[in-house]
Design an enzyme around this catalytic site. Structure first.
Site, short mmCIF file in Angstrom:
data_model
loop_
_atom_site.label_atom_id
_atom_site.label_comp_id
_atom_site.label_asym_id
_atom_site.label_seq_id
_atom_site.Cartn_x
_atom_site.Cartn_y
_atom_site.Cartn_z
CD GLU B 179 41.76 48.37 41.71
OE1 GLU B 179 42.79 48.43 41.02
OE2 GLU B 179 41.48 47.43 42.47
NE ARG B 180 36.96 47.88 43.19
CZ ARG B 180 36.15 47.10 42.47
NH1 ARG B 180 35.11 47.60 41.82
NH2 ARG B 180 36.40 45.82 42.37
CG ASN B 222 45.39 45.95 42.47
OD1 ASN B 222 45.83 45.04 43.16
ND2 ASN B 222 44.09 46.23 42.41
CE LYS B 299 45.29 43.65 46.18
NZ LYS B 299 44.11 44.24 45.49
CD GLU B 303 41.44 41.65 45.65
OE1 GLU B 303 41.93 42.76 45.40
OE2 GLU B 303 40.33 41.50 46.20
NE ARG B 336 46.12 47.47 50.95
CZ ARG B 336 45.19 46.88 50.23
NH1 ARG B 336 45.52 45.92 49.38
NH2 ARG B 336 43.93 47.22 50.33
NE ARG B 348 37.79 38.02 50.34
CZ ARG B 348 37.30 38.90 49.46
NH1 ARG B 348 36.50 38.48 48.49
NH2 ARG B 348 37.60 40.18 49.55
CG ASP B 377 37.19 44.25 49.89
OD1 ASP B 377 37.88 45.18 50.34
OD2 ASP B 377 37.03 44.03 48.69
CD GLU B 405 35.50 47.97 46.27
OE1 GLU B 405 36.44 48.35 46.99
OE2 GLU B 405 35.50 46.89 45.66
CD1 TRP B 555 36.71 37.69 44.92
CD2 TRP B 555 37.29 37.82 42.77
NE1 TRP B 555 38.02 38.12 44.88
CE2 TRP B 555 38.41 38.21 43.57
CE3 TRP B 555 37.44 37.84 41.38
CZ2 TRP B 555 39.64 38.60 43.02
CZ3 TRP B 555 38.67 38.23 40.85
CH2 TRP B 555 39.75 38.60 41.66
#
Lengths: 712, 712
Positions: B179-180, B222, B299, B303, B336, B348, B377, B405, B555
């Site tokens: 991821e990323r 995640n 985490k 999300e 986190r 946010r 972020d 990212e 988002w």
């Protein structure tokens, strides 16, 4: 399985240096062992005349520079000039000095389009070809002679490829996963293309050129139509530009319903004028990007792929439409014969023959039908595909699988060339005895205007390209057999070992010994006696003779082995599916009788009672158990042989292979124990004394599950 | 975009040799340039005394051997023995000879657990540590001195890490996607573990040890609960065993509802005794595999990840349950703070502070809260996260994103250390002036029992590890700043260049010049004036200020820039979301006024009319346009600088960077043109004269779409 402990020695082994990760493949170009031999080779690397001026000529010079840097440890740098003292002379036929042209008339006339002749004359070595591409192959032929420490004084060789199309097929998806890929992910970084040409693409082209591969299909046969859009054509063009100097053409896989997906056509019917026009326009567009685009590779009407069947058309009608689209530009269509359907009420392995045989002669001249080596699907051992020899009016090309979907995937060492040799040597009897598959492919049995051999690539992002260090040998041997399907696989193995590792005779003998025995060993611990498709579901890694049920019967193991309390095997004789009748009468006779058929194919063609006595004197059950046992012992023998070589080569490659052999032995045991326990439910018989007791009970194996197995 | 043409020169560049693919990172250990300096260093590599006997001690010897092989081109091999003539002596404090112990009492007492002291005395160099791990760091400190050609005679340095936990966080999934991740796929080949320990794992550990990284969380935040099952614990154990000699602990990400997924518990409520017991058992099981397991990274409630909120519990209650499970074994929990929810009716960026600040003091002593550098972020530029300085009773650790990212991903060159320096130097004013984020992290502002810095890894299967060759510098600098958050980033860059490429002063100056200016250049062509989160949807590659709608407002880009005909920006003052109030009064004052706030944060905190006149004398619109233009010019300048270096280094790395700079320039233009055209719809004003006309119209950019962008 035994606990894995990391000893200090282990660390010392692994960590010594960045060492040799295998990236250089068989192009290691390491220094000479013998000063005298080095001295005899050196002059050929000092002053070199290369006649001509093209990207390929530049590549030739670069490759000699790279090789010289390795052979002579950077001490000598070649000088390229039209030098009368040059000991190495490289040029096409027409640039050969007139006096030599006359003297060599006969030899020069034998060099074909991509061929070359290397000739030693008056202390000078001449590399002569008809084209620059021939010169490139000749240069690699020359370098191979140096790599294998062949004396150059007096060296002479004439080499012409016996097959025109020598292709790698990448089953690489645009998201960089690789279907049936076990060496990481796709080396094609589409996101960075076309702007960034990675050095790896160049090294890939070098490696392929060095073994004569002249085409690559870069995308999966389970095709994504997006590759035909400008976004991706621009990227494919960048690859084609990078590969061209190495004599390699790019091919793409065509999704049959691309006109519907990309441009909302209401149909993809190959006889519909709008569809035909769409493909003509698309071909023109592609050739605008890539003037020497090779053509399309197509998987149609198979495993969910769209195809002409969707419109009631034949495979020939589908192929011909694409062939007409690329014909004006010199392109070809490679149409796969791997067509089968669970709804067709006959033995799956019959279907390709049943479908294609009646179409013989109905394909356009720029179509070649690509046929897998066997009628099922790349099993450890299958009889040759009955289409070979059965299509006198339709060029057929071979599809081998270099990636080892059903042969242990990334961690088993098995020399695929041994299997390919069996297939190529198989006699189709199409035009009488001696009509081998090899000759069919060469167009010597029937006069094919196109000839070809394709290999499904085993290449990925792994640092050594192929995952298993020894899987490099399969890539190498594939190229060599595509160039010359009659080549000696023992010699191929020797060359590969020398070019990849070292010249030490003990090392060569031991390693080659492992290689030459590895294939029968694997067959014995996986699928002895003609068993087939008893791998785990979907990912095909490890045993799964119990696989049954689910959506498709022809994707289960029980469909193939049909074990009952009485017997096991698939009756493909006249009393059964009669797939046997697709072969020549000689084979019908040889394979038709369970008492005389080679045991290698017994359960492929016959249902046999468990207590049937075989030619070995054993019952079927005992023979099966003994073969599984022998396979395990073979794997252990391979490991034992390799371990003796510790310290001979760099620790990185040594240890990599050693750890994979450990896995191979454990998985061989897993195969033996699980298959025998499973089949024992049916046979109801005890294991022979010499067969080891299984480590676990059947339930353990039925419930053994691993997540995220690669390749799917 | 311009057509990409492959010239012959291009090929010559690429193909010359297998050259340098960058795999060796900053551990190139290339030969000396200067014979005299070489002669002065050589004695330290000939006879070496290393006192002790452990896997780490073996690693020390190996690393010296590898380095010597490089520095002295295989001409000299170190001898390790308790040699009275040894010019290099390596040993822990207690093994220092008694007379020196006495003489060095004060210095020796300053060495902390992982620290080291290198001392030149009577022609001998001593590397002394409290532990073998300290000796390993000291050895790398010594080798770095040689790599940067520092004179060794009289060399002395005392180094103690200022942060305890120096971790890489891999966002690697079990299927090997990252991821990323923009450097290919995960280097963890789970399928081959635990049996095959790839050399790359060892080289990864070497690289990390060389910059002081002492922990790695190997799986994505995640999280997949499967990593907590025996199948994967056995594999994680193999990695831990491989990393241990290099002083690196393994951590795992814990999926909060793992008890439900793996063992069908009806709940994952952290206050439920069965859940608590499940985690206690699980911790015990893990420590059975990995006795020095580091602990969990979590985490939660973010999300889509499960967390204590699902049961009406606080983040502290969730973290404490896990902390109690690992406590008996010495483990920790990194929890986190990246918790936010689109259903929470507030800005946010306020949410983490709002949630965690009231929990200060409620966490167990083996919990550390991991906070991203900014409150949103990982944007190109954010103010520091207001939690820093706001949690006196709760240890906080930093989370930097080494993978880029939002900063151009794989193909943009931007020196992240410059950004991190800004954040670390930011003053929280928590205990008065000088309470920098760096000091907070070091536990100097509040006496934290745990300190830590984590970096989200930028590592993948790419041959050079990080995709962009210069992204290696980010990995390197991360390690250096985690060791010492006050380190000079100019010096870090110089060292990295010398260790990675060469000593040539022109090369160093030019390259460092690019690096030091790269960060502000990138901010200007992407998100000038405090713009944020205006990247494309989902993959975040390229501009997307028009992103709006969809399932989650937080988002979208329009949520953040809020452009209208009149103004643009997010009012976070008291008149708006008042996120500004989460900072110290000094910042409220400095940032509260749109006329005096640093323009870097203008639109982060304020809504500003398009014709508002800034301190530069330009209107907001003109200033925005001029900054985008300046960013493009900066990118072109970077490319121009680099091109001057052709021929200085190996062609492979040179060309790799050059091709990426070409992409960077084109993408900078893409950012400028598309963002200005988009915002111009609102401002209704013309571009200033000095700003180039966009290449396309807005529609082009709105419809520009690329498939299979990596990292998602």
């Amino acid at each position: 399985m035994k606990q894995f402990t990391l000893s200090l020695a282990f660390f010392l082994c692994f960590s010594l240096t960045f060492a040799n990760d295998g990236y250089k493949l068989w192009l290691q170009y390491y220094p000479f062992e013998n000063a005298e031999h080095e001295a005899s080779c050196l002059p050929y690397f000092l002053k070199i005349s290369v006649v001509g001026n093209s990207q390929t000529i530049s590549v030739i010079k670069e490759e000699i520079e790279i090789a010289a840097e390795g052979f002579f440890a950077k001490k000598h740098k070649p000088e390229f000039q039209q030098n009368p003292d040059a000991r190495l002379w490289i040029g096409t036929i027409e640039s050969v000095p007139a006096n030599l042209q006359a003297a060599w008339k006969s030899e020069l006339s034998q060099i074909t389009e991509e061929g070359y002749w290397i000739k030693s004359q008056a202390g000078r070595l001449y590399i002569i070809g008809k084209t620059d591409k021939g010169l490139l192959y000749g240069t690699f032929g020359f370098l191979k002679a140096v790599q294998t420490r062949t004396p150059l004084d007096g060296f002479e060789i004439l080499e012409n490829p016996k097959i025109q199309l020598r292709l790698l097929n990448h089953w690489d998806n645009l998201n960089r996963t690789v279907e049936r890929g076990y060496a990481g992910f796709s080396i094609w970084n589409w996101h960075r293309l076309p702007k960034h040409i990675d050095q790896q693409y160049i090294d890939y082209a070098r490696a392929n050129a060095s073994i004569g591969i002249n085409g690559v299909s870069v995308t999966n046969v389970n095709a994504n139509a997006l590759v035909l859009t400008p976004e991706y054509l621009e990227k494919a063009k960048a690859l084609a530009d990078a590969f061209r100097p190495y004599g390699i053409k790019v091919y793409l896989t065509a999704r049959f319903n691309a006109p519907m997906i990309l441009d909302n056509l209401p149909t993809a019917d190959p006889l519909h004028p709008a569809v035909q026009q769409w493909w003509k326009n698309k071909a023109k567009e592609i050739y605008g990007y890539i003037p020497d685009f090779g053509g399309f590779l197509v998987k149609a009407d198979s495993e969910g792929q769209p195809g002409p069947h969707n419109y009631g058309r034949t495979q020939a009608e589908g192929a011909n439409m694409l062939a007409e689209a690329v014909k004006p530009f010199g392109g070809i269509v490679m149409w796969r014969a791997f067509v089968y359907n669970e709804k067709t009420p006959t033995d799956r392995i019959r279907q390709a023959y049943d479908e294609f045989k009646p179409l013989d002669g109905k394909f356009r001249e720029n179509v070649i039908v690509q046929v897998k080596n066997g009628p099922l699907d790349f099993q450890p051992r299958e009889p040759f595909h009955p289409l070979f020899g059965a299509m006198p009016k339709t060029p057929l090309m071979m599809e081998f699988q270099i990636t080892k979907e059903y042969l242990g995937q990334d961690t088993h060492w098995v020399n695929l060339a041994s299997m390919w040799r069996e297939i190529l040597d198989a006699d189709t009897y199409a035009e009488g005895k001696g009509s081998t598959v090899s000759k069919v492919l060469q167009g010597k049995v029937h006069p094919y205007s196109l000839t070809g051999i394709a290999g499904v690539a085993n290449i990925g992002t792994d640092r050594n390209w192929t995952g298993h260090p020894t899987a490099q040998a399969d890539w190498y041997a594939f190229g060599k057999l595509a160039w010359n399907p009659d080549a000696d696989v023992d010699r191929i193995a020797t060359d590969w070992i020398k070019m990849t590792f070292m010249q030490d005779q003990d090392f060569i003998n031991t390693t080659k010994g492992i290689m030459m025995k590895s294939y029968p060993i694997l067959v014995e611990y996986m699928t002895p006696l003609g068993l087939h498709h008893i791998m785990a579901r979907s990912h095909h890694w490890g045993p799964g003779p119990w696989v049954t049920g689910g959506g498709r019967e022809d994707w289960t193991a029980t469909y193939y082995h049909r074990a009952t309390k009485d017997s096991i095997g698939f009756d493909r004789t006249a009393g059964g599916s009669n797939a046997l009748a697709q072969y020549a009468p000689e084979w019908e006779k040889a394979w038709g009788n369970p008492s005389t058929i080679s045991l290698d194919y017994l359960l492929w063609f016959h249902r046999v009672p468990w207590d049937f006595e075989l030619s070995t004197g054993n019952t079927l059950w005992n023979e099966m158990a003994l073969r599984y046992q022998r396979g395990v012992e073979g794997a252990r023998w391979m490991e034992g042989q390799w371990i003796q070589l510790e310290g001979k080569i760099d620790p990185e490659r040594y240890q990599h292979i050693a750890s994979f052999l450990r896995i191979q032995v454990e998985e061989a045991v897993w195969w033996r124990d699980s298959c025998l326990l499973y089949f024992q439910q049916f046979s109801g018989k005890p294991l022979p004394q010499s067969v080891e007791k299984p480590l676990h009970d059947l339930n353990y194996y039925l419930n053994f599950k691993r997540n995220f197995v690669p390749g799917i």
